[in-house]
Write a protein that holds these residues in place. Sequence first.
Motif, short mmCIF file in Angstrom:
data_model
loop_
_atom_site.label_atom_id
_atom_site.label_comp_id
_atom_site.label_asym_id
_atom_site.label_seq_id
_atom_site.Cartn_x
_atom_site.Cartn_y
_atom_site.Cartn_z
N ASP A 192 0.82 -1.22 0.00
CA ASP A 192 0.00 0.00 0.00
C ASP A 192 0.85 1.28 0.00
O ASP A 192 0.32 2.39 0.15
N VAL A 194 2.54 4.49 -1.26
CA VAL A 194 2.13 5.33 -2.39
C VAL A 194 3.33 5.84 -3.19
O VAL A 194 3.16 6.40 -4.26
N GLN A 230 4.11 7.85 5.04
CA GLN A 230 3.52 6.57 5.47
C GLN A 230 4.47 5.80 6.39
O GLN A 230 4.03 5.17 7.35
N HIS A 248 -1.43 11.80 -1.66
CA HIS A 248 -2.29 10.66 -2.01
C HIS A 248 -3.47 10.60 -1.02
O HIS A 248 -3.27 10.80 0.19
N ALA A 250 -4.96 8.23 0.40
CA ALA A 250 -4.77 7.29 1.52
C ALA A 250 -3.98 7.94 2.65
O ALA A 250 -4.21 7.66 3.83
#
Length: 370
Positions: A192, A194, A230, A248, A250
């Motif tokens: 996941d 990005v 992240q 992003h 997310a």
Amino acid sequence: MADEQRPGFLFVTCQIGAEQALKQELAARWPQFRLAYSRPGFLTCKLPPEHRLRADFDLGAVFARARAFSLGKVAGSDPEELAQAVWGLYTGPLPRRLHVWQRHTQGLGEEGAAAPVSEAAVEAAERIRRHCPYAEKLAADADDPRQPARPGEWVLDCVLVEPEEWWVGFHQARSVPSLWPGGVMPLQLPADAVSRAWLKMEEAVRWSRLPLAAGARWAEIGSAPGGATQALLARGMMVLGIDPAEMHPAVLAHPGFTHLRKRVGQVRRREFRKIRWLAADMNVAPQYTLDAVESIVTHPEVHIRGMLLTLKLIQWELAAKVPEYLERVRGWGYNVVRARQLFHNGREVCLAALQKPFLRKPLRIGKNLD
Ligand SMILES: C[S@@+](CC[C@H](N)C(=O)[O-])C[C@H]1O[C@@H](n2cnc3c(N)ncnc32)[C@H](O)[C@@H]1O
């Protein structure tokens, strides 16, 4: 280590393209070393006779990825014979672990550089382990590249410079990179993530050993699209991302993240009041990054304890300026300041800085505190 075990050569590996920068650094820091054999990504130096270097000495080279005392090379087309010959050549202290990796032969592509522990390197490591004349002294998983050496352990190094030419040496594990084959820790980009900057941040955090605790507040300048953010969020950090570009979705949705969609120069200094850690990864020249960071960390109301800065070497010539960059950051009051060209760095270096102990104010005394 007894004198007869102090070999006369060193081998050093680096990113493809960084050879000149590494040679310059070595010439400046170790004028007594004489450059010997070199290939892209790999060089050897003749050490001065009677040198007293310890096997875990700090080479102090930003562009060195791994280094070992060199015992020479074995050559041949039969890998079983090569593995056996490695032990015939080996005169270092009894090793606990085997670090076997492949010289880089390609520059960075879209996907970064190929991992140095290639399939061929894994096979060679397994063969070398099987041929070890004192196998009981090796760690049970001595050839497993996912297991780090422990600080203080002796490591046999073997670089597959060519498929039929293996260079053999040894080092004593100490720094974070020295625990891993070729100085490269195995990191897997999460599904996941990005952006690949996740890898860069994760490697930077692990290499720098900054004393980070969950809940620590970071500002990241140049945060979009958000891979590095992240990596910090996954460690429980809070992140203020500063970037005029889009994050992003997310990353935007994460409760620990706040986006200031601005250029760093447009952000009011009070936004940094609660921030203790600063990351910067802008696609601009180092001078610009350092000017921007300086204006933040030297502000009287801002208390930044530590930093991870990516400095882009827009031209390779800027490599020679890295010592000046380090000195400049020391001048702001950071007393632990280091740089390394990480495995996941492109033509750039990672600068890590820490104020230890944390005095809450940059000292700005303009000189090295070491
Ligand atoms: C290499 S990318 C950053 C990658 C990001 N750290 C990640 O994890 O995905 C560089 C970023 O720097 C940003 N940038 C360039 N100049 C900037 C400035 N003056 N202030 C803030 N961000 C800037 C760009 O918009 C770009 O998104």
